[in-house]
Design a protein around this motif. Sequence first.
Motif, mmCIF file in Angstrom:
data_model
loop_
_atom_site.group_PDB
_atom_site.id
_atom_site.type_symbol
_atom_site.label_atom_id
_atom_site.label_comp_id
_atom_site.label_asym_id
_atom_site.label_seq_id
_atom_site.Cartn_x
_atom_site.Cartn_y
_atom_site.Cartn_z
ATOM 1 N N GLN A 1 0.786 -1.168 0.182
ATOM 2 C CA GLN A 1 0.172 -0.016 -0.041
ATOM 3 C C GLN A 1 0.837 1.313 0.026
ATOM 4 O OE1 GLN A 1 -2.869 -0.058 3.236
ATOM 5 N NE2 GLN A 1 -3.751 -1.812 2.629
ATOM 6 N N LYS A 2 1.917 1.171 1.018
ATOM 7 C CA LYS A 2 2.691 2.388 0.880
ATOM 8 C C LYS A 2 3.567 2.664 -0.152
ATOM 9 C CE LYS A 2 6.215 3.978 4.497
ATOM 10 N NZ LYS A 2 7.046 3.703 5.506
ATOM 11 N N ASN A 3 4.050 1.637 -0.991
ATOM 12 C CA ASN A 3 4.757 1.854 -2.252
ATOM 13 C C ASN A 3 3.866 2.324 -3.271
ATOM 14 O OD1 ASN A 3 7.185 0.996 -1.587
ATOM 15 N ND2 ASN A 3 6.905 -1.135 -2.219
ATOM 16 N N ALA B 1 9.460 13.088 0.236
ATOM 17 C CA ALA B 1 8.648 12.172 1.073
ATOM 18 C C ALA B 1 8.373 11.019 0.141
ATOM 19 C CB ALA B 1 7.363 12.802 1.380
ATOM 20 N N ASP B 2 8.000 11.024 -0.906
ATOM 21 C CA ASP B 2 7.543 9.883 -1.812
ATOM 22 C C ASP B 2 8.923 8.659 -1.862
ATOM 23 O OD1 ASP B 2 5.271 10.374 -2.211
ATOM 24 O OD2 ASP B 2 5.638 11.581 -4.004
ATOM 25 N N ILE B 3 10.075 9.384 -2.198
ATOM 26 C CA ILE B 3 11.586 8.935 -2.238
ATOM 27 C C ILE B 3 11.717 7.924 -0.817
ATOM 28 C CG2 ILE B 3 13.981 8.915 -2.443
ATOM 29 C CD1 ILE B 3 13.467 11.344 -4.451
ATOM 30 N N ALA B 4 11.590 8.678 0.100
ATOM 31 C CA ALA B 4 11.596 8.137 1.607
ATOM 32 C C ALA B 4 10.694 7.004 1.868
ATOM 33 C CB ALA B 4 11.488 9.081 2.782
ATOM 34 N N ALA B 5 9.662 6.887 1.342
ATOM 35 C CA ALA B 5 8.592 6.098 1.399
ATOM 36 C C ALA B 5 8.678 4.789 0.564
ATOM 37 C CB ALA B 5 7.141 6.697 1.473
ATOM 38 N N LEU B 6 9.218 5.033 -0.422
ATOM 39 C CA LEU B 6 9.442 3.830 -1.409
ATOM 40 C C LEU B 6 10.284 2.665 -0.549
ATOM 41 C CD1 LEU B 6 9.931 5.613 -4.771
ATOM 42 C CD2 LEU B 6 7.711 4.071 -3.886
ATOM 43 N N ASN B 7 9.858 1.541 -0.427
ATOM 44 C CA ASN B 7 10.510 0.436 -0.015
ATOM 45 C C ASN B 7 10.871 -0.732 -1.099
ATOM 46 O OD1 ASN B 7 11.399 -2.099 1.397
ATOM 47 N ND2 ASN B 7 9.529 -2.110 2.554
ATOM 48 N N THR B 8 11.989 -0.822 -1.571
ATOM 49 C CA THR B 8 12.526 -1.433 -2.659
ATOM 50 C C THR B 8 12.294 -3.032 -2.533
ATOM 51 O OG1 THR B 8 14.920 -1.516 -2.147
ATOM 52 C CG2 THR B 8 14.028 0.249 -3.749
ATOM 53 N N GLY B 9 12.209 -3.583 -1.140
ATOM 54 C CA GLY B 9 12.066 -4.952 -0.767
ATOM 55 C C GLY B 9 10.734 -5.271 -1.049
ATOM 56 N N ALA B 10 9.676 -4.374 -1.478
ATOM 57 C CA ALA B 10 8.331 -5.020 -1.321
ATOM 58 C C ALA B 10 7.769 -4.587 -2.854
ATOM 59 C CB ALA B 10 7.469 -4.103 -0.212
ATOM 60 N N ALA B 11 6.586 -5.126 -3.132
ATOM 61 C CA ALA B 11 6.153 -5.013 -4.500
ATOM 62 C C ALA B 11 5.239 -3.890 -4.547
ATOM 63 C CB ALA B 11 5.016 -6.261 -4.992
ATOM 64 N N SER B 12 4.494 -3.444 -5.633
ATOM 65 C CA SER B 12 3.675 -2.531 -6.124
ATOM 66 C C SER B 12 2.445 -3.024 -6.749
ATOM 67 C CB SER B 12 4.270 -1.200 -6.390
ATOM 68 O OG SER B 12 4.862 -1.364 -7.588
ATOM 69 N N PHE B 13 2.377 -2.347 -7.961
ATOM 70 C CA PHE B 13 1.346 -2.504 -8.753
ATOM 71 C C PHE B 13 1.277 -3.643 -9.580
ATOM 72 C CE2 PHE B 13 1.000 2.059 -8.050
ATOM 73 C CZ PHE B 13 -0.505 2.288 -7.664
ATOM 74 N N GLY B 14 2.281 -4.107 -9.869
ATOM 75 C CA GLY B 14 2.485 -5.364 -10.852
ATOM 76 C C GLY B 14 2.215 -4.765 -12.259
ATOM 77 N N THR C 1 12.263 -0.479 -7.543
ATOM 78 C CA THR C 1 13.484 0.078 -7.593
ATOM 79 C C THR C 1 13.556 1.132 -8.594
ATOM 80 O OG1 THR C 1 14.569 -1.797 -6.853
ATOM 81 C CG2 THR C 1 16.046 -0.357 -8.029
ATOM 82 N N LYS C 2 12.979 0.801 -9.622
ATOM 83 C CA LYS C 2 12.953 1.658 -10.733
ATOM 84 C C LYS C 2 12.111 2.943 -10.590
ATOM 85 C CE LYS C 2 13.765 -1.865 -14.386
ATOM 86 N NZ LYS C 2 13.128 -2.375 -15.948
ATOM 87 N N TRP C 3 11.072 3.042 -9.829
ATOM 88 C CA TRP C 3 10.233 3.929 -9.488
ATOM 89 C C TRP C 3 11.220 4.899 -8.572
ATOM 90 C CZ3 TRP C 3 6.592 6.287 -11.923
ATOM 91 C CH2 TRP C 3 5.685 5.600 -12.722
ATOM 92 N N LYS C 4 12.011 4.364 -7.743
ATOM 93 C CA LYS C 4 12.710 5.126 -6.849
ATOM 94 C C LYS C 4 13.883 5.913 -7.706
ATOM 95 C CE LYS C 4 15.149 5.298 -2.399
ATOM 96 N NZ LYS C 4 15.426 4.348 -1.097
ATOM 97 N N LYS C 5 14.310 5.467 -8.711
ATOM 98 C CA LYS C 5 15.272 5.818 -9.512
ATOM 99 C C LYS C 5 14.607 7.233 -10.491
ATOM 100 C CE LYS C 5 18.775 3.815 -11.315
ATOM 101 N NZ LYS C 5 19.517 2.701 -12.296
ATOM 102 N N PHE C 6 13.425 6.669 -10.736
ATOM 103 C CA PHE C 6 12.691 7.741 -11.633
ATOM 104 C C PHE C 6 12.160 9.057 -10.731
ATOM 105 C CE2 PHE C 6 8.538 9.806 -12.367
ATOM 106 C CZ PHE C 6 8.359 9.672 -13.896
ATOM 107 N N THR D 1 20.615 9.988 -4.357
ATOM 108 C CA THR D 1 19.738 8.895 -4.035
ATOM 109 C C THR D 1 19.888 7.922 -5.243
ATOM 110 O OG1 THR D 1 18.186 10.535 -3.288
ATOM 111 C CG2 THR D 1 17.383 8.364 -4.280
ATOM 112 N N GLY D 2 20.237 8.478 -6.635
ATOM 113 C CA GLY D 2 20.506 7.510 -7.864
ATOM 114 C C GLY D 2 19.667 7.777 -8.984
ATOM 115 N N VAL D 3 20.217 8.375 -10.131
ATOM 116 C CA VAL D 3 19.310 8.792 -11.419
ATOM 117 C C VAL D 3 19.546 7.848 -12.328
ATOM 118 C CG1 VAL D 3 19.278 11.075 -10.432
ATOM 119 C CG2 VAL D 3 20.955 10.313 -11.942
ATOM 120 N N PHE D 4 18.849 7.911 -13.454
ATOM 121 C CA PHE D 4 19.083 6.908 -14.649
ATOM 122 C C PHE D 4 20.584 7.023 -14.846
ATOM 123 C CE2 PHE D 4 14.496 8.077 -16.605
ATOM 124 C CZ PHE D 4 14.217 7.435 -15.456
ATOM 125 N N THR D 5 20.988 5.747 -15.178
ATOM 126 C CA THR D 5 22.209 5.508 -15.940
ATOM 127 C C THR D 5 22.466 4.921 -17.173
ATOM 128 O OG1 THR D 5 22.410 3.189 -14.827
ATOM 129 C CG2 THR D 5 23.011 5.112 -13.510
#
Length: 488
Positions: free
Chosen positions: A120-122, A176-189, A200-205, A235-239
């Motif tokens: 939910q948080k993600n 706040a969104d970057i801090a809330a994103l948990n790369t160890g959990a799923a999202s929308f699929g 992980t890709k959304w955090k980079k976005f 934080t880490g941007v597109f590479t």
Amino acid sequence: MKKILGVFLLTSIVFSACKKDLTSLNNDPKNPSIVPSYALFTNAQRRLTNTVTSSNVNLNIFRLIEQQWQETTYTDESNYDITTRPIPDDIWNALYRDVIYNFERTKALIPTDVTGADIQKNEIAITDVMQVYTYYYLVTTFGDIPYTEALDISKPFPKFDDAKTVYYSLLTRLDADIAALNTGAASFGSADVIYGGDVTKWKKFAATLKLKMGITIADLDNAKAKTVVESAVATGVFTSNSDNAQFQYLTSPPNTNPVWVDLVQSARQDFVACSTIMGFLKPQTAFADPRLPYYFTVNSAGTYTGADPGSSATFSLFSKPSGPLLVSSSIGKITNPDFPGLLLDYSETEFNLAEAISRGYAVAGSVAGHYNSAVTASITYWGASATAAAAYLLQPTVAFATATGGTDLHKIGLQKYLALYNRGWDAWTETRRLDYPVLTAPSTAQTAFPVRLTYPVNEQNVNVTNYNKAATAIGGDLVTTKLFFDKH
């Protein structure tokens, strides 16, 4: 007696059947009263991408404003007429009603129809990132906009908030969104058509969007921009191009590339290449840009040529937006039905990093190194080879040390303009911000080069008091009124 009883039984059966189905008869299967959050999210992603990708003259005319394309017969928009058609109204409605509002409904529904607190948080954070992205286009297009009251149904006439204040609020939300994103959990699929729910890709976005937003305000507030940019990079941007945020369109309607819909499915001959961008892609005495055959076709005489800005043009005499459906070649693709719509890409990111270093921000690498990476990323994205990109970068007018423009920001600005082909809205923001390349209004234009869009007519007529306050606050509801970030 048997006859009467039979009639009674038949009547009872019919009445019972009708009574049983009365509730279901009120259900419209094509317009469900309860929509799941993921369906709203997917649709909002689609409407957002369609809006920024479209070439419809009633909605997205930025390729014309930026002199990438030129109209053939009806040249109003090429001459900076944005009021004959309801262009500001259509943009306003598309982004507020079809995108931001649906993302807001998504966030409201997630807690009740998604299992798992981390998921939910993600999903709420990703949805908010998408709202921030959308508001970015509104505030950099119009200036002061409804924000704090925009989605409040009890406020049918929302106030317009100060553009700079809105922008800084968006940056706070993004943190706040970057801090809330948990790369160890799923999202929308699979409901997430851009990244398939990859957190992980959304955090980079989100970090890459933050970099973009920081650079946008560099001339407004250099100290703030420096802090924002350096934080985003940490934080880490597109590479690479594999990070690009794109909506993959399909080969058959209704989810097809809007450019294909506007140019091919409609069988219209409204647009050709503009001589302005063609002059940069095909200089008379230098190495041609390797993106040229990917951007445009040859004309009926087999050469690349563009029509002058604002002038009418015979379709067959000029190059057209490229695609295999318009030319017997496999290299063009912009008019393919499944050509993806880009929201954010690696090439733009590298240009932003180059500019950050030029401005003295603490970013690793060199201006020239990021500039070269940006140009190469653009060329290879469109389909040309890294070898072709390397040869192009050796040309005196392109090599960073000797490139056209003189200053670092002008050199970056010209190549960024070329890389943002097919992303006219973003190209418009960059030419306003950097004042380069210099785009001269056609002699037949109704106004000088527009640096904002005027407010929608509907706001002027319905939300009169708040419209008047906003128009006064920004310095006049004119296309020549510079917005808060445009200080170069």
